[in-house]
Design a protein around this motif. Sequence first.
Motif, mmCIF file in Angstrom:
data_model
loop_
_atom_site.group_PDB
_atom_site.id
_atom_site.type_symbol
_atom_site.label_atom_id
_atom_site.label_comp_id
_atom_site.label_asym_id
_atom_site.label_seq_id
_atom_site.Cartn_x
_atom_site.Cartn_y
_atom_site.Cartn_z
ATOM 1 N N PHE A 1 0.842 -1.196 0.000
ATOM 2 C CA PHE A 1 0.000 0.000 0.000
ATOM 3 C C PHE A 1 0.882 1.252 0.000
ATOM 4 N N PHE A 2 0.330 2.332 -0.552
ATOM 5 C CA PHE A 2 0.955 3.637 -0.389
ATOM 6 C C PHE A 2 0.171 4.412 0.655
ATOM 7 N N LEU A 3 0.877 4.898 1.677
ATOM 8 C CA LEU A 3 0.259 5.660 2.751
ATOM 9 C C LEU A 3 0.806 7.078 2.745
ATOM 10 N N ASP A 4 -0.031 8.032 2.349
ATOM 11 C CA ASP A 4 0.323 9.443 2.374
ATOM 12 C C ASP A 4 0.666 9.831 3.818
ATOM 13 N N ALA A 5 1.746 10.572 3.986
ATOM 14 C CA ALA A 5 2.200 10.939 5.329
ATOM 15 C C ALA A 5 1.159 11.745 6.099
ATOM 16 N N MET A 6 0.227 12.382 5.376
ATOM 17 C CA MET A 6 -0.764 13.244 6.009
ATOM 18 C C MET A 6 -2.135 12.573 6.130
ATOM 19 N N LYS A 7 -2.229 11.292 5.780
ATOM 20 C CA LYS A 7 -3.529 10.630 5.774
ATOM 21 C C LYS A 7 -3.545 9.421 6.699
ATOM 22 N N GLU A 8 -4.760 8.929 6.954
ATOM 23 C CA GLU A 8 -4.946 7.794 7.840
ATOM 24 C C GLU A 8 -4.872 6.484 7.060
ATOM 25 N N ILE A 9 -4.761 5.386 7.792
ATOM 26 C CA ILE A 9 -4.596 4.074 7.198
ATOM 27 C C ILE A 9 -5.774 3.705 6.296
ATOM 28 N N SER A 10 -6.956 4.195 6.624
ATOM 29 C CA SER A 10 -8.152 3.890 5.826
ATOM 30 C C SER A 10 -8.082 4.497 4.431
ATOM 31 N N GLU A 11 -7.190 5.462 4.247
ATOM 32 C CA GLU A 11 -7.047 6.141 2.959
ATOM 33 C C GLU A 11 -5.851 5.622 2.162
ATOM 34 N N ALA A 12 -5.203 4.575 2.650
ATOM 35 C CA ALA A 12 -4.050 4.013 1.949
ATOM 36 C C ALA A 12 -4.466 3.503 0.574
ATOM 37 N N ILE A 13 -3.587 3.668 -0.401
ATOM 38 C CA ILE A 13 -3.856 3.275 -1.782
ATOM 39 C C ILE A 13 -3.245 1.893 -2.029
ATOM 40 N N PRO A 14 -4.053 0.898 -2.416
ATOM 41 C CA PRO A 14 -3.512 -0.442 -2.669
ATOM 42 C C PRO A 14 -2.680 -0.502 -3.934
ATOM 43 N N ILE A 15 -1.641 -1.321 -3.915
ATOM 44 C CA ILE A 15 -0.785 -1.549 -5.080
ATOM 45 C C ILE A 15 -0.874 -3.038 -5.392
ATOM 46 N N HIS A 16 -1.440 -3.375 -6.525
ATOM 47 C CA HIS A 16 -1.820 -4.763 -6.811
ATOM 48 C C HIS A 16 -0.696 -5.548 -7.489
ATOM 49 N N CYS A 17 0.386 -5.745 -6.763
ATOM 50 C CA CYS A 17 1.485 -6.568 -7.276
ATOM 51 C C CYS A 17 2.386 -6.968 -6.112
ATOM 52 N N ASP A 18 3.328 -7.869 -6.393
ATOM 53 C CA ASP A 18 4.307 -8.227 -5.377
ATOM 54 C C ASP A 18 5.488 -7.256 -5.440
ATOM 55 N N PHE A 19 6.447 -7.426 -4.535
ATOM 56 C CA PHE A 19 7.566 -6.480 -4.474
ATOM 57 C C PHE A 19 8.397 -6.504 -5.749
ATOM 58 N N LYS A 20 8.701 -7.696 -6.257
ATOM 59 C CA LYS A 20 9.537 -7.798 -7.451
ATOM 60 C C LYS A 20 8.908 -7.055 -8.628
ATOM 61 N N THR A 21 7.598 -7.201 -8.803
ATOM 62 C CA THR A 21 6.905 -6.517 -9.889
ATOM 63 C C THR A 21 6.906 -5.013 -9.658
ATOM 64 N N TRP A 22 6.681 -4.606 -8.410
ATOM 65 C CA TRP A 22 6.722 -3.176 -8.069
ATOM 66 C C TRP A 22 8.092 -2.587 -8.393
ATOM 67 N N PHE A 23 9.137 -3.299 -8.039
ATOM 68 C CA PHE A 23 10.498 -2.833 -8.273
ATOM 69 C C PHE A 23 10.796 -2.750 -9.769
ATOM 70 N N GLY A 24 10.370 -3.761 -10.524
ATOM 71 C CA GLY A 24 10.570 -3.745 -11.969
ATOM 72 C C GLY A 24 9.832 -2.598 -12.636
ATOM 73 N N ARG A 25 8.617 -2.330 -12.173
ATOM 74 C CA ARG A 25 7.836 -1.233 -12.753
ATOM 75 C C ARG A 25 8.422 0.125 -12.356
ATOM 76 N N LEU A 26 8.991 0.200 -11.171
ATOM 77 C CA LEU A 26 9.647 1.436 -10.762
ATOM 78 C C LEU A 26 10.801 1.755 -11.708
ATOM 79 N N ILE A 27 11.544 0.731 -12.101
ATOM 80 C CA ILE A 27 12.630 0.919 -13.060
ATOM 81 C C ILE A 27 12.061 1.331 -14.414
ATOM 82 N N LEU A 28 11.046 0.621 -14.861
ATOM 83 C CA LEU A 28 10.432 0.906 -16.153
ATOM 84 C C LEU A 28 9.900 2.340 -16.225
ATOM 85 N N CYS A 29 9.363 2.820 -15.091
ATOM 86 C CA CYS A 29 8.788 4.173 -15.029
ATOM 87 C C CYS A 29 9.802 5.220 -14.602
#
Length: 212
Positions: free
Chosen positions: A164-192
């Motif tokens: 999840f992404f949790l904005d430093a100024m927001k509560e846990i209920s407002e966290a944004i889900p990221i629908h992948c595992d860490f390896k995929t997240w890391f690969g997409r971070l490189i791609l982007c």
Amino acid sequence: MHNAELLLFDSNDVFGGLIIDWGVKGLENANIEKLIASLKKEQANSKKGTLKLLIPGDNEPWAVCVWNQGTNESYLLGIQEEHGWYFPDDYQSFLRVSDGCLMFTHPHYGGGIDLLNLQRIINIHDEMEQIPSHWYPIAWTDYIAGAICIDSERCRNNIFPYIFFLDAMKEISEAIPIHCDFKTWFGRLILCQGSEFWLWEYHDKINFRNEN
């Protein structure tokens, strides 16, 4: 890779060459060790020791990735046992290679995505009161200040999403889900190229509501 995709990149550019070599699917599917080794190689082979980003109109499209020494196995296991956290295998692989790193930071102006070392994970977890005990931060973001977090219990039980992404100024209920595992997240971070892609859909929804 399709020809249309190849036209997006110049193989003479450091970063463009990396994407052409791997392909979009290759970047997402490669293991952590190979992804890091490729980034290190591309940066080392550049005349400036930097990665040239593919950002139209940017007068200084340069960035570096700064790596740390990998953590040792006993410390890695000790952190998990002490805090009751569960680290997925792909994330543990990353920490063994580099105990945190700074991704796509400008060589003079800073910024970028800060993948936290183990000590900073503990520090930020303790500092951000809205993070529950079974969550732990793995990265600190630059464009919108906040933490990429793993829900340890969901991850342990293989329940998606668990990142999840949790904005430093927001509560846990407002966290944004990221629908992948860490390896995929890391690969997409490189791609982007370090762009905070997990916010794109969220911003699209806000813009759509405002326009309608």
